[in-house]
Design a protein around this motif. Sequence first.
Motif, PDB file in Angstrom:
ATOM      1  N   ASN A 133       2.164  11.036  11.065  1.00 48.11           N
ATOM      2  CA  ASN A 133       1.055  11.758  10.436  1.00 48.11           C
ATOM      3  C   ASN A 133      -0.119  11.861  11.406  1.00 48.11           C
ATOM      4  OD1 ASN A 133       2.798  11.267   8.259  1.00 48.11           O
ATOM      5  ND2 ASN A 133       1.107  11.217   6.805  1.00 48.11           N
ATOM      6  N   PHE A 134      -0.835  12.964  11.319  1.00 45.83           N
ATOM      7  CA  PHE A 134      -1.979  13.191  12.203  1.00 45.83           C
ATOM      8  C   PHE A 134      -3.023  12.092  12.006  1.00 45.83           C
ATOM      9  CE2 PHE A 134      -6.132  15.227  13.141  1.00 45.83           C
ATOM     10  CZ  PHE A 134      -5.902  15.514  14.481  1.00 45.83           C
ATOM     11  N   GLY A 135      -3.470  11.491  13.103  1.00 48.18           N
ATOM     12  CA  GLY A 135      -4.515  10.477  13.051  1.00 48.18           C
ATOM     13  C   GLY A 135      -4.039   9.071  12.754  1.00 48.18           C
ATOM     14  N   ASN A 179      -3.042   5.397  13.176  1.00 44.34           N
ATOM     15  CA  ASN A 179      -3.315   4.354  14.171  1.00 44.34           C
ATOM     16  C   ASN A 179      -3.183   2.995  13.493  1.00 44.34           C
ATOM     17  OD1 ASN A 179      -5.694   4.081  12.633  1.00 44.34           O
ATOM     18  ND2 ASN A 179      -6.838   5.444  14.005  1.00 44.34           N
ATOM     19  N   TRP A 180      -3.560   1.957  14.185  1.00 43.96           N
ATOM     20  CA  TRP A 180      -3.357   0.628  13.607  1.00 43.96           C
ATOM     21  C   TRP A 180      -4.226   0.395  12.374  1.00 43.96           C
ATOM     22  CZ3 TRP A 180      -7.098  -3.134  13.108  1.00 43.96           C
ATOM     23  CH2 TRP A 180      -8.265  -2.971  13.855  1.00 43.96           C
ATOM     24  N   LYS A 181      -5.385   1.046  12.314  1.00 41.56           N
ATOM     25  CA  LYS A 181      -6.231   0.915  11.118  1.00 41.56           C
ATOM     26  C   LYS A 181      -5.573   1.581   9.912  1.00 41.56           C
ATOM     27  CE  LYS A 181      -9.816   2.652  13.343  1.00 41.56           C
ATOM     28  NZ  LYS A 181      -9.416   2.540  14.761  1.00 41.56           N
ATOM     29  N   ALA A 182      -4.978   2.741  10.149  1.00 40.44           N
ATOM     30  CA  ALA A 182      -4.239   3.413   9.072  1.00 40.44           C
ATOM     31  C   ALA A 182      -3.050   2.564   8.642  1.00 40.44           C
ATOM     32  CB  ALA A 182      -3.772   4.786   9.543  1.00 40.44           C
ATOM     33  N   PHE A 183      -2.399   1.922   9.620  1.00 40.73           N
ATOM     34  CA  PHE A 183      -1.263   1.052   9.321  1.00 40.73           C
ATOM     35  C   PHE A 183      -1.688  -0.066   8.368  1.00 40.73           C
ATOM     36  CE2 PHE A 183       0.927  -2.948  10.292  1.00 40.73           C
ATOM     37  CZ  PHE A 183       2.235  -2.605   9.985  1.00 40.73           C
ATOM     38  N   VAL A 184      -2.803  -0.720   8.663  1.00 44.86           N
ATOM     39  CA  VAL A 184      -3.297  -1.813   7.816  1.00 44.86           C
ATOM     40  C   VAL A 184      -3.655  -1.297   6.423  1.00 44.86           C
ATOM     41  CG1 VAL A 184      -5.138  -3.512   7.502  1.00 44.86           C
ATOM     42  CG2 VAL A 184      -4.121  -3.185   9.768  1.00 44.86           C
ATOM     43  N   GLY A 185      -4.358  -0.155   6.382  1.00 41.63           N
ATOM     44  CA  GLY A 185      -4.752   0.403   5.097  1.00 41.63           C
ATOM     45  C   GLY A 185      -3.569   0.742   4.213  1.00 41.63           C
ATOM     46  N   LEU A 186      -2.514   1.294   4.803  1.00 37.15           N
ATOM     47  CA  LEU A 186      -1.330   1.664   4.025  1.00 37.15           C
ATOM     48  C   LEU A 186      -0.514   0.442   3.614  1.00 37.15           C
ATOM     49  CD1 LEU A 186      -0.169   4.891   5.894  1.00 37.15           C
ATOM     50  CD2 LEU A 186      -1.262   4.726   3.654  1.00 37.15           C
ATOM     51  N   VAL A 187      -0.523  -0.602   4.423  1.00 36.40           N
ATOM     52  CA  VAL A 187       0.136  -1.850   4.033  1.00 36.40           C
ATOM     53  C   VAL A 187      -0.552  -2.423   2.789  1.00 36.40           C
ATOM     54  CG1 VAL A 187       0.498  -4.270   4.671  1.00 36.40           C
ATOM     55  CG2 VAL A 187       1.081  -2.465   6.288  1.00 36.40           C
ATOM     56  N   LEU A 188      -1.882  -2.409   2.789  1.00 35.33           N
ATOM     57  CA  LEU A 188      -2.628  -2.879   1.616  1.00 35.33           C
ATOM     58  C   LEU A 188      -2.306  -2.029   0.394  1.00 35.33           C
ATOM     59  CD1 LEU A 188      -6.128  -3.575   3.232  1.00 35.33           C
ATOM     60  CD2 LEU A 188      -4.501  -5.277   2.392  1.00 35.33           C
ATOM     61  N   PHE A 189      -2.215  -0.722   0.608  1.00 35.70           N
ATOM     62  CA  PHE A 189      -1.907   0.180  -0.501  1.00 35.70           C
ATOM     63  C   PHE A 189      -0.514  -0.122  -1.065  1.00 35.70           C
ATOM     64  CE2 PHE A 189      -0.413   4.019  -2.533  1.00 35.70           C
ATOM     65  CZ  PHE A 189      -1.527   4.448  -3.237  1.00 35.70           C
ATOM     66  N   GLY A 190       0.463  -0.282  -0.184  1.00 34.45           N
ATOM     67  CA  GLY A 190       1.821  -0.591  -0.619  1.00 34.45           C
ATOM     68  C   GLY A 190       1.897  -1.924  -1.348  1.00 34.45           C
ATOM     69  N   TRP A 191       1.131  -2.897  -0.862  1.00 32.68           N
ATOM     70  CA  TRP A 191       1.108  -4.223  -1.487  1.00 32.68           C
ATOM     71  C   TRP A 191       0.570  -4.128  -2.916  1.00 32.68           C
ATOM     72  CZ3 TRP A 191       2.572  -8.561   1.539  1.00 32.68           C
ATOM     73  CH2 TRP A 191       2.506  -9.785   0.877  1.00 32.68           C
ATOM     74  N   LEU A 192      -0.509  -3.352  -3.086  1.00 31.34           N
ATOM     75  CA  LEU A 192      -1.099  -3.170  -4.414  1.00 31.34           C
ATOM     76  C   LEU A 192      -0.128  -2.470  -5.357  1.00 31.34           C
ATOM     77  CD1 LEU A 192      -3.477  -3.207  -6.415  1.00 31.34           C
ATOM     78  CD2 LEU A 192      -4.255  -1.052  -5.379  1.00 31.34           C
ATOM     79  N   MET A 193       0.583  -1.437  -4.875  1.00 29.80           N
ATOM     80  CA  MET A 193       1.519  -0.714  -5.725  1.00 29.80           C
ATOM     81  C   MET A 193       2.627  -1.635  -6.233  1.00 29.80           C
ATOM     82  SD  MET A 193       0.297   2.299  -6.007  1.00 29.80           S
ATOM     83  CE  MET A 193      -1.268   1.398  -5.934  1.00 29.80           C
ATOM     84  N   ALA A 194       3.051  -2.582  -5.405  1.00 31.26           N
ATOM     85  CA  ALA A 194       4.077  -3.534  -5.837  1.00 31.26           C
ATOM     86  C   ALA A 194       3.545  -4.428  -6.950  1.00 31.26           C
ATOM     87  CB  ALA A 194       4.535  -4.382  -4.653  1.00 31.26           C
ATOM     88  N   TYR A 195       2.292  -4.853  -6.836  1.00 29.36           N
ATOM     89  CA  TYR A 195       1.682  -5.665  -7.889  1.00 29.36           C
ATOM     90  C   TYR A 195       1.632  -4.895  -9.207  1.00 29.36           C
ATOM     91  CZ  TYR A 195       0.060  -9.653  -5.097  1.00 29.36           C
ATOM     92  OH  TYR A 195      -0.005 -10.791  -4.346  1.00 29.36           O
ATOM     93  N   LEU A 196       1.291  -3.605  -9.130  1.00 29.66           N
ATOM     94  CA  LEU A 196       1.223  -2.788 -10.340  1.00 29.66           C
ATOM     95  C   LEU A 196       2.601  -2.641 -10.972  1.00 29.66           C
ATOM     96  CD1 LEU A 196      -1.268   0.070  -9.341  1.00 29.66           C
ATOM     97  CD2 LEU A 196      -1.737  -2.051 -10.568  1.00 29.66           C
ATOM     98  N   ARG A 197       3.614  -2.501 -10.134  1.00 28.58           N
ATOM     99  CA  ARG A 197       4.987  -2.384 -10.647  1.00 28.58           C
ATOM    100  C   ARG A 197       5.413  -3.668 -11.361  1.00 28.58           C
ATOM    101  NH1 ARG A 197      10.793  -2.915  -8.250  1.00 28.58           N
ATOM    102  NH2 ARG A 197      11.897  -2.856 -10.224  1.00 28.58           N
ATOM    103  N   ILE A 198       5.167  -4.824 -10.738  1.00 29.69           N
ATOM    104  CA  ILE A 198       5.574  -6.096 -11.318  1.00 29.69           C
ATOM    105  C   ILE A 198       4.769  -6.393 -12.583  1.00 29.69           C
ATOM    106  CG2 ILE A 198       5.720  -8.590 -10.937  1.00 29.69           C
ATOM    107  CD1 ILE A 198       7.752  -6.883  -9.370  1.00 29.69           C
ATOM    108  N   LEU A 199       3.486  -6.077 -12.549  1.00 31.25           N
ATOM    109  CA  LEU A 199       2.620  -6.352 -13.693  1.00 31.25           C
ATOM    110  C   LEU A 199       3.041  -5.556 -14.926  1.00 31.25           C
ATOM    111  CD1 LEU A 199       0.020  -7.821 -14.626  1.00 31.25           C
ATOM    112  CD2 LEU A 199      -1.248  -5.773 -13.945  1.00 31.25           C
ATOM    113  N   SER A 200       3.416  -4.300 -14.721  1.00 30.22           N
ATOM    114  CA  SER A 200       3.757  -3.415 -15.842  1.00 30.22           C
ATOM    115  C   SER A 200       5.254  -3.351 -16.123  1.00 30.22           C
ATOM    116  CB  SER A 200       3.254  -2.000 -15.551  1.00 30.22           C
ATOM    117  OG  SER A 200       3.906  -1.462 -14.407  1.00 30.22           O
ATOM    118  N   ARG A 201       6.071  -3.852 -15.179  1.00 28.31           N
ATOM    119  CA  ARG A 201       7.522  -3.736 -15.253  1.00 28.31           C
ATOM    120  C   ARG A 201       7.942  -2.273 -15.395  1.00 28.31           C
ATOM    121  NH1 ARG A 201       9.281  -8.989 -18.985  1.00 28.31           N
ATOM    122  NH2 ARG A 201       8.175 -10.532 -17.721  1.00 28.31           N
ATOM    123  N   SER A 202       7.217  -1.429 -14.713  1.00 29.11           N
ATOM    124  CA  SER A 202       7.503   0.005 -14.720  1.00 29.11           C
ATOM    125  C   SER A 202       6.928   0.622 -13.459  1.00 29.11           C
ATOM    126  CB  SER A 202       6.869   0.666 -15.953  1.00 29.11           C
ATOM    127  OG  SER A 202       6.971   2.079 -15.871  1.00 29.11           O
TER     128      SER A 202
END
Length: 298
Positions: free
Chosen positions: A176-178, A180-203
Amino acid sequence: MTKSREILVTIGFVVMCIVFTLLSSMMISSIAIIIKLESIGNFLSRIGQLLGILSFFIVWYKKITIFETFDLPLYAPKMIRHLWLALSGAILGLLSLSVIFLIYIGNNAEYQFNDNGVIHWFAISLLPAIIVHFCVCVSEELLFRGYILSKVEQITTFTVANAVQSILFSLTHWFNFGFNWKAFVGLVLFGWLMAYLRILSRSLWLPVGFHALWNISQGSIFGFAVSGAAEKNSLIRVHIGGSEWWSGGAFGPEAGIVSMIWLFLLILIFGFVLWIQSNKASVVSSGKSMKGERVEGI
């Protein structure tokens, strides 16, 4: 099946799924070239992406109900619950980007409203964005927070599985355009949060709703770049300025410190909720065991 075989099967599935999805996306998007309407190429590509991943799951598992196994029911007697979860996630995603936008505005970011009117914005920007990001988010949540998280957790622990799917999710944005390692960290945090939402709701519908409105409001409403893709017809056009650390640069706010801090706070909040749930479940299981009842894993 041995652990090493499970790992190989999981890797093989992910690789073949991505390849199959890319081929499907390319085939469907080629229709735009055939009919000489290249402006809808991205639109058709995302539809092809969703059709590709859904088809691959059905072909691999040889049953159309496989999506329920990964908490993404497409039809169920209690489907209304999942629709409410999707709506709840959408509201949370919209509120999250609203907070990020207001923080930037409070720190002298410049903005202006689209001069073409709301109806033009709805038809040209919002409606296509809803369809495109719905396809993208269902595809990504099914693969990363559905299949990969579930399969890797069966082999190891939830924390390791969450780290694996978050890192892989982030790395898929490598071109994706732009990026970099900062984007990598930000998306890792985003993915981590989405997993929490999945486990919390079981959906998966809760993270699908959050993910979709996060992307839609980021681009179509507030005018930020969405993972490197600029939106020219957004409702609001914003110019943040400052360093890439602050603004996220060409990749968008996901690579900026404001978004990272907000995502990290949400991770702490939902992580704490999951910790409380886990402790309650342990107490209940312990009580049942003392009474001599059979206890099933949660």
